[in-house]
Scaffold this active site. Structure first.
Site, PDB file in Angstrom:
ATOM      1  N   SER A  93      -4.445   8.461   9.560  1.00 63.31           N
ATOM      2  CA  SER A  93      -4.166   7.668   8.368  1.00 63.31           C
ATOM      3  C   SER A  93      -5.431   7.376   7.565  1.00 63.31           C
ATOM      4  O   SER A  93      -6.426   6.879   8.107  1.00 63.31           O
ATOM      5  CB  SER A  93      -3.515   6.341   8.749  1.00 63.31           C
ATOM      6  OG  SER A  93      -3.368   5.521   7.607  1.00 63.31           O
ATOM      7  N   GLU A 151       3.394   9.580  -3.613  1.00 67.06           N
ATOM      8  CA  GLU A 151       3.109   8.164  -3.406  1.00 67.06           C
ATOM      9  C   GLU A 151       2.233   7.675  -4.551  1.00 67.06           C
ATOM     10  O   GLU A 151       0.999   7.660  -4.441  1.00 67.06           O
ATOM     11  CB  GLU A 151       2.410   7.927  -2.063  1.00 67.06           C
ATOM     12  CG  GLU A 151       3.297   8.175  -0.864  1.00 67.06           C
ATOM     13  CD  GLU A 151       2.666   7.718   0.453  1.00 67.06           C
ATOM     14  OE1 GLU A 151       1.528   7.184   0.440  1.00 67.06           O
ATOM     15  OE2 GLU A 151       3.324   7.895   1.482  1.00 67.06           O
TER      16      GLU A 151
END
Length: 187
Positions: A93, A151
């Site tokens: 991440s 996103e």
């Protein structure tokens, strides 16, 4: 960082996490960024406010253990294949680096949904983020390269020079910019 380029060590923690002086809807560790990203975010949020655009830090740093919980929640709700297009596996991440964060508009309009792309905070960040060193990390229709669906809320600090160069050259992803192979899935 992408699905082919994990953090090493997987449980890496940035040494310089700070709470930026910006509007924040996140709590705890999610209100933190690394020092460089925090300073750039402060300048960007101030410029957005001067233009009458409300922008808030909705999710910043995410530890390895928090990403385990986040990712496992997606897997439980959607199955692993779908989870892999919506959430990074632990150790993969960008939030864990402190270099990336999610924005919102402070009112919850389309939070973490594709329609956020049409909200003033997202359109302003897309048009102006490069001036402060930010790119929209997972652009529209480039999921075959990034491995994640659009996103418009996820910003990644890359520096003013690189972000401006990407914009001027029409390069949408860090994979393309740095000459890395596409990372649509985990090896």
């Amino acid at each position: 960082m992408n699905k082919h380029r994990p953090l090493k060590p997987a449980d890496y923690v940035p040494a310089d996490l700070v709470r930026p002086t910006v509007a924040i809807s996140a709590a705890g560790e999610a209100a933190l960024l690394n020092g460089t990203t925090a300073a750039a975010a402060e300048a960007m949020f101030a410029a957005a406010a001067q233009d009458g655009v409300a922008m808030v830090l909705a999710s910043g740093y995410r530890s390895y253990s928090t990403q385990v919980t986040t990712y496992n929640g997606y897997v439980a709700a959607r199955g692993q294949a779908d989870a892999d297009t919506a959430s990074a596996r632990p150790g993969h991440s960008e939030h864990q680096t402190g270099w990336a964060f999610d924005i919102g508009d402070g009112g919850g309009a389309c939070s973490f949904q594709p329609c956020f792309a049409e909200q003033p905070a997202a359109t302003w960040a897309k048009a102006n983020g490069h001036r402060f060193g930010f790119v929209v990390r997972y652009p529209w229709m480039l999921h075959p390269i990034t491995g994640y669906y659009y996103e418009p809320w996820h910003l990644r600090y890359v520096g003013v020079e690189a972000a401006t160069d990407m914009l001027n050259r029409g390069i949408g992803t860090l994979e393309e910019y740095f000459g890395l192979e596409a990372a649509p899935g985990y090896p």
